[in-house]
Write an enzyme that holds these catalytic residues in place. Sequence first.
Site, PDB file in Angstrom:
ATOM      1  N   HIS A  21     -11.405  -6.084  -3.563  1.00 49.84           N
ATOM      2  CA  HIS A  21     -10.955  -6.144  -2.166  1.00 49.84           C
ATOM      3  C   HIS A  21     -11.872  -7.023  -1.329  1.00 49.84           C
ATOM      4  CE1 HIS A  21      -7.676  -4.147   0.035  1.00 49.84           C
ATOM      5  NE2 HIS A  21      -8.398  -4.372   1.118  1.00 49.84           N
ATOM      6  N   ASP A  67      -7.017  -0.551  -4.999  1.00 44.72           N
ATOM      7  CA  ASP A  67      -8.482  -0.450  -4.979  1.00 44.72           C
ATOM      8  C   ASP A  67      -9.030   0.182  -3.710  1.00 44.72           C
ATOM      9  OD1 ASP A  67      -8.079  -2.464  -3.133  1.00 44.72           O
ATOM     10  OD2 ASP A  67      -8.831  -4.069  -4.426  1.00 44.72           O
ATOM     11  N   TYR A 109       0.879  -1.166   0.000  1.00 43.65           N
ATOM     12  CA  TYR A 109       0.000   0.000   0.000  1.00 43.65           C
ATOM     13  C   TYR A 109       0.920   1.220   0.000  1.00 43.65           C
ATOM     14  CZ  TYR A 109      -4.306  -2.480   1.393  1.00 43.65           C
ATOM     15  OH  TYR A 109      -5.414  -3.277   1.445  1.00 43.65           O
TER      16      TYR A 109
END
Length: 467
Positions: A347, A263, A235
């Site tokens: 996700h 996402d 991330y």
Amino acid sequence: MSFLTREEVEKHSTRESCWVAIHGSVYDVTDFIDSHPGGAHVILRCAGKDATADFDSVHDKELLLQALAPSTVKGIIQPDTLAQSTRTHPQVSVEGSKAPPPLASLINLHDFEKVAQEYLPPHAWAYYFSGADDEISKREGQKAYQKVSLRPRILRSIRSVDTTTSILGKPVSLPVYMSPTGIAKFAHPDGECALAVAAGHEGLAQVLANSSSMTIEAVQAARATPNQPLFQQLYVNKDIEKSEELVRRAERAGASGIWVTVDSPVVGKREMDERLNLEVQTKDSSEKGQGVAKIMASSISPFIDWDILTWLRGITSLPVVVKGIQCVEDAVLAYQHGVQGIVLSNHGGRSQDTAQPPLVTLLEIRRYAPFLIGSKMQIFIDGGIRRGTDVLKAIALGATAVGLGRPFLFSLVAGYGAEGTRRAINILRQEIEANMVFLGVTQLSELGPHLVNSMRLERDVVGSVKL
């Protein structure tokens, strides 16, 4: 190193001067508060107290050596000297409760979920299980596979089947990998290390979550075989230097690729998770009513664009996978940017509710950009996969491999650990092998759209796109 008294530590219980004790050592975390990935209040509730239980419920002890400099250690303190945080800690224990079912009695992945619901503490269950808003995307991801039928072939004299394939050049025994899932310690004390043990014994690849309970070095050391593939999720942090350090650490540790997740520029509204934390807030006014997911994701940058891939290539030569593709247009853009793989994913229904199922996105690609199928860019898919037939449907429609997240976490629960995960993998393996025989194929490369009827799901594919 000097022994500290309770009074000395308790004096440092504010944002301006914050000390915490972890496993008998007292740390000055004043300068670390605002950079803590879980948010400042997680540390402040432990100010001047023993934070061991809070820390151990989420982290491996090795993380202390990476997050805090040796100079932050102020001294040591005798056990049970300090008050502990009043936070209710998810604990993985079956002591004092009935024994969990024997592993042999669990015959499908749904069985593991039922056990997990019974044995996980409420906060851990909510964090793992919850989806966004009304959880429509979470449910529809699984239902999409039920809208695709198989077209078995008979009289093929199948004596054996070969389920092997490769993910980014790494051989695996099944077209299945472990998706990145945060805080596996909620499920078992060995966390991601237990998953690594199972992956190695069963020949699977593992993608280590950015918010892993364990360091990548610890997970690498726990592997059952020296060459089993371990990929690192990324991330992008608001502080880009932290992301750069994570990538460089992963490369030094021997990771086989970087899977950048795109996402979730903001965290989905996971109401089950948030509701439980509001209950904690009612009991303890020092708590903020945020779910575990929102706290853990507070450091994610919402401001990245496609240029992040250029930045990533500038700091590593590892293969890059973009995780979170949800439409054919972005799949094509990823291909044009030269990534080695994409993950069709919403996700697990945890980000934007009513986002279309990943399997529908795969059908979009088949219809509007078929050149991506079988190209140099591998296509992975996750979300809602619970059966060997689901795996085969995805492969037949063009996926290279599928990822499972929640099921592998659930397989760790109730003390099962690595053996539970191995049991779950072998259940999938048996289902895949048996259904390959039903389809009349001996290897994965023989699977194709001719073996499925996707007409019911094709009706959900968007009518037109502009590439």
